[in-house]
Design an enzyme around this catalytic site. Sequence first.
Site, PDB file in Angstrom:
ATOM      1  N   GLU A 288       0.853  -1.189   0.146  1.00 54.68           N
ATOM      2  CA  GLU A 288       0.065  -0.054   0.011  1.00 54.68           C
ATOM      3  C   GLU A 288       0.884   1.399  -0.178  1.00 54.68           C
ATOM      4  O   GLU A 288       1.898   1.309   0.449  1.00 54.68           O
ATOM      5  CB  GLU A 288      -0.817  -0.071   1.274  1.00 54.68           C
ATOM      6  N   LYS A 354      -9.669   2.280  -2.838  1.00 55.90           N
ATOM      7  CA  LYS A 354     -10.159   1.841  -1.443  1.00 55.90           C
ATOM      8  C   LYS A 354     -11.502   2.422  -1.102  1.00 55.90           C
ATOM      9  O   LYS A 354     -11.636   3.704  -1.333  1.00 55.90           O
ATOM     10  CB  LYS A 354      -9.020   2.049  -0.299  1.00 55.90           C
ATOM     11  N   CYS A 407      -5.448  -2.315   2.928  1.00 56.38           N
ATOM     12  CA  CYS A 407      -5.184  -2.177   4.384  1.00 56.38           C
ATOM     13  C   CYS A 407      -6.246  -2.760   5.331  1.00 56.38           C
ATOM     14  O   CYS A 407      -6.442  -4.135   4.907  1.00 56.38           O
ATOM     15  CB  CYS A 407      -5.237  -0.435   4.546  1.00 56.38           C
TER      16      CYS A 407
END
Length: 528
Positions: A288, A354, A407
Site C-alpha cells: 500500500e 479503497k 489495508c
Amino acid sequence: MQRLSQKILLLSGWKRALASISAGALTALALAPFHFFFIGFLTFPVLIWLLDGAVGRIDGGRLTRHLPAFWTGWFFGFGYFVAGLWWVANALLVEAPEFAWAIPLAVLGLPALLAVFYGIATVLARALWSSGIARIFVLAAAFGVAEWLRTFVFTGFPWNALSNTIQPSPLMMQSSAFIGADAMNVLAVICFALPAAFFVKGRQKAWALLCFLIFFGGHLGAGVWRLNFSAEPEAEGSIIRIVQPDVDQSKKLEPGDGQEVFADLLALSAEPVANASLARPRYIIWPETSVPFILTREPQAVAAIADTLKIGQSLIAGVVREEIEEESGAETRRYYNSMLLINDEGIITSAADKTHLVPFGEYLPFSEQLKQWGFKAVAAADRGYVAGAQRRSLPLSAGLTAIPLICYEVIFGGEVKRLEQTDGLMINVTNDAWYGNTPGPYQHFHQSQLRSVETGLPMVRAANNGVSGLIDAKGRVIEKLGYGQKGAVDAELPGKIATPLGKKFQQQIFWLFIVVFTTIGLVARAKD
C-alpha cells in the site's frame, strides 16, 4: 471452584470493576501474536459469574436496573480493547509533534467507545438471565449481535472480533468455512463460557459437558476433516512475487527520499528467482502507498517500471491515485488510496480504489468543522483521501480476477465476498509501518488468514515492513516475510476451493444461532 464463583459473584465496587477489566485484558492474550486461546476458558467463566451478581436495585428506575450489567460488560470490553489495541497509538508517534496529544484518545478513548458494544451485549443477556446453562447461550447470542453491529456502526471497526480468539491456527480456523465470521463469534463465547457450568451439581453439569463436547469438539473436528480429508486447492499456475521493502514510515514522509525508496522497489522486483523450480514471476505485488509520490506525475518512473518488467510480467502496486477536474476555471484534485495494475509496457490497465477509509486516519469526519479547529487525518498528509465509489474486481488476465483489499478492508468479513464467479484470489496491500513491531501487524496478518478460510480464496498479502505472505484457501501460510525483513518472495499461486455451505448460508446460520439461543433463554427465563 464453587467457592471461587461465589466470591466473584459477590464482588462490588472497584473490586468488581477490576475483576472485569482484568478478565477482558487477559482475554486479549488469545489474539495474535500470542494465541493463548485457552485463557478464554478462564476469563469467560469469570464474566458469567460477574453477571450472576450484576443485579440492579429493585426500587431503581428502568435504566438504573440495567447499569450493573452494562458496566460489567463495559469494563470487560475496556480491558480487552486496551490490551488488544494499545498499539494504535504508535501511529501517532510517527509525527509526534503534531499528534502525540491524541495518544490518550487512541489508547483509552477508542477502547472506551468499542466497549459500549460489549456493555450492550451484557445488558441484553442479563435481560434473559437464568440460573442454568441457558444463560451461556443467551450471552453468546448477545455477543454475536454486538460483534455484528461492530462491523458497520460508525463505519465499522471489527478488529479483534471475539471469533479471532478461538482460531489461533489453521486447525482451529476451518469452522469459519462452514458457518462464517459472524457465527464464529457466537461459537467462541459458547465454548469459552461453558466451563462456568462444569462445577455445579446435578444435570446442569452433564448438559454443560455434553454441549462443550458438541461445540468445541465439532470445532476441532471440522479442522481435522477439512485439513486432512477434504479436497485440496489445485495450483492456479501463476507465479507471484511479493515485495517487502521495509521502509521506515518516518523516512517515507521525509522530502527527497522518494527516489531511493522507489529504486529499492525496482531492485527487489528485478531480482532473479531464488527457487530454481519456479518460473519467472507473472505478477509482482508492491504494498500500500509503496510509491512515495504521485506516480502519474512522474513519466520517468512509469518508464522505469516498464524497463524493469520482463515480457508478460505485470505489476500490482499500491499507490496514491490523483484525479483532476476543472469546472468553471477552478481545478479540483482528488486523491485515492489505490491499487494499480501496470503491464510490461508501462500502461496502467486497471485500477481499484479503497472504498472503506479509516476515520481520522485517511479522512476526517465532519471535516469542515474539525479543520477549523486544526485537526487533520493522521495518514493522509494534508490532502485527505476520497473513498472509491464501489468495490470491484481487479482483472489480472483473461481467466483470473482478484478482489482488491487495501489495508484494513481485509478485516470486514461481510465485505470480503466474491464479486464475480471468476474471482480467483484476494490481494491485500497494506502499510503497517505506522504501528512498528507491535501486535498490530501480526493481528492484521492473522485476520487475512481467516478471510481466506471463510471465502475459499487464496490471499496474496504485501505489507511495507511485514507481515507479508501467501496464504492458501485453508488459511495455511505457503510463503512468508516476517516483520522487519527486506526482500521478495516467489511462490506459485494456489487455487480456490468451494466453501462447504456458501456465503449466503453462512449468514443464515448466524441468524439461526441468534434465534435458537435467544429462544432457549426465553424458555429458561419463563421457567425460573
